[in-house]
Design a protein around this motif. Structure first.
Motif, PDB file in Angstrom:
ATOM      1  N   UNK A 406       0.837  -1.206   0.000  1.00  0.00           N
ATOM      2  CA  UNK A 406       0.000   0.000   0.000  1.00  0.00           C
ATOM      3  C   UNK A 406       0.871   1.254   0.000  1.00  0.00           C
ATOM      4  N   UNK A 407       1.943   1.217   0.799  1.00  0.00           N
ATOM      5  CA  UNK A 407       2.849   2.359   0.869  1.00  0.00           C
ATOM      6  C   UNK A 407       3.404   2.675  -0.519  1.00  0.00           C
ATOM      7  N   UNK A 408       3.811   1.589  -1.205  1.00  0.00           N
ATOM      8  CA  UNK A 408       4.329   1.735  -2.558  1.00  0.00           C
ATOM      9  C   UNK A 408       3.271   2.315  -3.492  1.00  0.00           C
ATOM     10  N   UNK A 409       2.048   1.802  -3.374  1.00  0.00           N
ATOM     11  CA  UNK A 409       0.964   2.276  -4.238  1.00  0.00           C
ATOM     12  C   UNK A 409       0.677   3.756  -3.967  1.00  0.00           C
ATOM     13  N   UNK A 410       0.699   4.131  -2.684  1.00  0.00           N
ATOM     14  CA  UNK A 410       0.421   5.532  -2.337  1.00  0.00           C
ATOM     15  C   UNK A 410       1.487   6.453  -2.917  1.00  0.00           C
ATOM     16  N   UNK A 411       2.735   5.967  -2.869  1.00  0.00           N
ATOM     17  CA  UNK A 411       3.843   6.779  -3.382  1.00  0.00           C
ATOM     18  C   UNK A 411       3.670   7.123  -4.848  1.00  0.00           C
ATOM     19  N   UNK A 412       3.085   6.183  -5.593  1.00  0.00           N
ATOM     20  CA  UNK A 412       3.032   6.375  -7.039  1.00  0.00           C
ATOM     21  C   UNK A 412       1.692   6.888  -7.524  1.00  0.00           C
ATOM     22  N   UNK A 413       0.731   7.039  -6.600  1.00  0.00           N
ATOM     23  CA  UNK A 413      -0.590   7.491  -7.034  1.00  0.00           C
ATOM     24  C   UNK A 413      -0.681   9.002  -6.919  1.00  0.00           C
ATOM     25  N   UNK A 414      -1.320   9.622  -7.894  1.00  0.00           N
ATOM     26  CA  UNK A 414      -1.512  11.071  -7.799  1.00  0.00           C
ATOM     27  C   UNK A 414      -2.512  11.396  -6.692  1.00  0.00           C
TER      28      UNK A 414
END
Lengths: 511, 228
Positions: A406-414
């Motif tokens: 999730x952390x990774x996904x948050x990092x890459x999501x606008x």
């Protein structure tokens, strides 16, 4: 998302630890194989032994054929000779001079015996059956009617006999108009022929055996010479070490067709080990870089503050930034230690008692842990879990995986976008969890590397969001420890999907 | 003197820049990645480049190789976390002039930076002298004969730049470019102010004048008896 059956592809990049494990397994298999085979043996010895066995079989066959052939030929000659001797014996029968001529036998006219030790035997009977003459020892022969030749033994000496039935006795003076008929049996000993045969057999076998020795010696020399490339190869392979990865297969060995697979295998294993060592070295170097840089920041801040007397607010600002940097360092150390611990489990097969865990609840826990970051970035996290999925795992381990994904996904999501985490049971054996973001996606050429430790596709960006490039590596290590798989997939123009497959009942030995 | 710091770790870059500004009186530009670093290094004149190796977009070693390949002679001081022998040898052979390994001592870093700047200008001693003018680049003090002369920082920096290459005529734009960071154009009319201040402080009471204006070309530091 594409739920259901996911392709069971092997992830393109395995970590250094995984490579090492593989190498270890390979050597263990070799050792087991060696134990199964038993005592050490010599290849040259085996080859030479098989040459000798072939040669022996050949010798036996050759001798047998030679003897059988010779026996047939000798017997044909012997039978012709027997007929001759019988005819000669018949010549010793003549008519008497009386008016009614009777048959007489003149022993002086019988031919010399063919064998001195075992004299020839004969018997002549008139047509009436009356015995006309016989040699000493010939017992009355019971011969089948019609058969011409017969074998028998006298005092266990083999004899062969010919029977000339009802042959007319011719008169030399030609006074007799109707010649009388006699039956002649002539037998000669087979000892001579047998001796000849034995002599032939022995000489053929003898010559063959002599040849056998010569051939074995040549074979031994040839095999030893032929195996020379193998020894050279072994020498080269033996010189390989951590310090010297150079493996130059000797020219002879690389030309030998039989050694090509071995040379190839050595090169492949070597390449894999080298790659694993390289990854290990890169990891150490990356870890050192991160740690040293973090320390350098703190140290340089301290030294800058000490360079000259400063107003209080500068000291305060410096201390605050150092506290922040220490937090970052702490985070880095925590992640490194976690990674090391997970890889140690996977490697040593650390035994743990695992209860049954409900996957969805661990996802909820992970979401609540990361909610603050999501809110700060104004990103909504959606949990899609149509059914409960239970699997054998430590809930904290699962939480670690979801939090990092999730952390990774948050990092890459606008900002303002949505991240979805979905839990599905895939048949009876695996649980599938996928995390989808709405970011720009990962460039295709970077996809295989995203699980590498310290890998950052665009370092400047993840640095600015505080990442070290360890989150996905931790996920991968954990998933691998549970015997599962993790994959990064680009969804067409809609961001990235991280797919995790975990076995419902992991092999406990692997955890 | 003007220094380019190529370092992606923002805090470290700021600390290094601050130390260079405060303790050496250098103008400092910061580049956050390799591409920006190479662009800045090629488009401006620097007296020193401080280069980190692990950089986004273009790593430090490639930057260095490309920079040297194009014939730039600016000294390069490398910041590295990997101080193994082979690595250091490779760096030096690639065209680096010196290195410090992280975590480094700021004092040592400054000393090496100053030494590189000095050597880049063809000077060996940290004390620069023109006739009886002495400029101590370590203590940042100036004396003429026995008399210590107090300068404001900018005057000192102008004098230090000129003193590194005595007898060479140095243009105003060169001075501007090397004494200020990248927004130097807006300072273009202040150089004259510092030059006249300097002239008053080091030359006015002495028969031998040192600081001269070469009209249309720039400034030069050389002993010349005043024509009467």
């Amino acid at each position: 998302m594409a739920s259901g059956s996911w392709p069971q592809t092997e992830p393109a990049v395995t970590s250094a630890a995984a490579n090492e494990r593989e190498a270890r397994r390979w050597f263990a298999t070799l050792r087991r194989e060696a134990k199964r085979v038993g005592r050490p043996f010599s290849l040259a010895g085996r080859i030479i032994a098989s040459v000798i066995i072939c040669q022996l079989v050949l010798t036996a066959a050759l001798t047998t054929v030679a003897v059988l052939y010779a026996r047939r030929e000798l017997r044909r000659g012997f039978d012709a000779a027997l007929n001759g001797w019988a005819a000669n014996t018949l010549a010793a029968v003549r008519y008497s001079d009386a008016n009614v001529p009777d048959l007489l036998f003149d022993p002086a006219l019988i031919p010399a015996s063919s064998n001195a030790r075992h004299p020839d035997l004969f018997e002549i009977r008139k047509s009436s059956g009356e015995l006309l003459a016989r040699s000493g020892a010939l017992a009355p022969l019971e011969l089948d009617r019609g058969s011409t030749f017969a074998n028998f033994a006298v005092n266990s000496v083999p004899y062969r006999a010919v029977v000339l039935r009802q042959v007319p006795v011719l008169d030399r003076e030609e006074n007799i108009s109707v010649p009388q008929r006699v039956t002649v049996i002539y037998a000669a000993s087979l000892v001579g022929m047998h001796e000849q045969l034995a002599e032939l057999g022995f000489s053929v076998a003898g010559v063959s055996l002599l040849l056998l020795f010569v051939v074995s010696a040549v074979a031994a020399w040839g095999v030893r010479r032929g195996l020379e490339p193998l020894r050279e190869l072994a020498g080269q392979a033996g010189a390989i070490s951590v310090l010297n990865w150079e493996f130059r297969p000797p020219a002879q060995a690389s030309m030998a067709k039989e050694l090509a697979p071995l040379t190839g295998a050595i090169e492949t294993v070597l390449e894999r080990l080298r790659e694993s060592f390289r990854q290990q070295r890169d990891f150490t170097s990356d870890a050192a870089h991160e740690l040293k840089t973090s320390v350098a920041i703190v140290k340089s801040t301290l030294q800058t503050l000490l360079q000259r007397p400063r107003p209080e607010h500068e000291y305060r600002a410096g201390l605050e930034s150092m506290l922040e940097d220490c937090g970052r360092l702490e985070d880095l150390l925590g992640r490194l230690l976690r990674l090391a611990r997970i890889e140690q489990w996977a490697e040593n097969g650390m035994k743990r008692k695992l209860g049954t865990t409900e996957v969805t609840s661990t996802c909820e826990a992970a979401i609540s842990r990361i909610q603050a970051l999501a809110q700060a970035r104004n990103i909504e996290i959606e949990l899609i879990a149509p059914q409960e999925v239970h699997l054998q795992a430590d809930p904290e381990d699962l939480e670690v995986i979801w939090v990092n994904l999730l952390e990774n996904a948050l990092q890459y999501s606008p900002a303002g976008s949505r991240v979805a985490i979905q839990v599905v049971r895939n048949g009876g054996s695996t649980a599938c969890v996928s995390v989808e973001d709405s970011g720009p996606g990962i460039p295709e050429e970077q996809l295989p590397h995203v699980f590498q430790r310290f890998y950052r596709g665009d370092p400047s960006r993840s640095r600015s969001t505080g990442g070290f490039g360890l989150g996905l590596a931790i996920c991968k290590a954990m998933v691998t420890a549970y015997g599962g798989q993790i994959q990064a997939v680009n969804r067409d123009g809609q961001g990235t999907e991280m797919r995790v497959q975990l076995p419902i009942q992991p092999e406990l030995s692997s955890i | 003197m003007r220094v380019l710091v190529v370092e992606d770790e923002k805090r470290l870059a700021e600390n290094v820049a601050r130390a260079l500004r405060e303790s050496a009186g250098y103008a400092v530009d910061i580049a956050g990645d390799g591409e920006e670093g190479l662009y800045l290094a090629e488009s401006s004149a620097y007296d020193l480049m401080v280069l980190d190796l692990m950089l986004p977009k273009l790593d430090g070693q490639s930057l260095l190789a490309q920079y040297r390949k194009k014939g730039h002679a600016t000294p390069v001081l490398v910041l590295t976390a990997r101080d193994e022998k082979e690595n250091v040898v490779r760096l030096l052979n690639e065209g680096a002039d010196d290195y410090v390994s992280k975590p480094f001592d700021l004092g040592e870093f400054l000393a090496r930076a100053k030494a590189l700047v000095r050597r880049g200008k063809g000077q060996r001693s940290p004390v620069l002298s023109v006739a009886d003018l002495e400029l101590n680049t370590i203590e940042r003090t100036v004396r003429r004969g026995q008399k210590e002369i107090a300068l404001v920082p900018m005057e000192y920096r102008v004098l230090e730049y000129l003193a590194h290459r005595p007898r060479a005529v140095i243009s105003k734009s060169e001075l501007l470019e090397h004494l200020y960071d990248y927004n130097w154009e807006k300072f273009s009319n202040v150089i004259e102010v510092y030059i006249s201040g300097l002239r008053r402080k080091i030359d006015s009471n002495y028969p031998v004048k040192l600081l001269h204006t070469v009209r249309g070309h720039g400034y030069v530091l050389r002993p010349e008896r005043e024509r009467t």
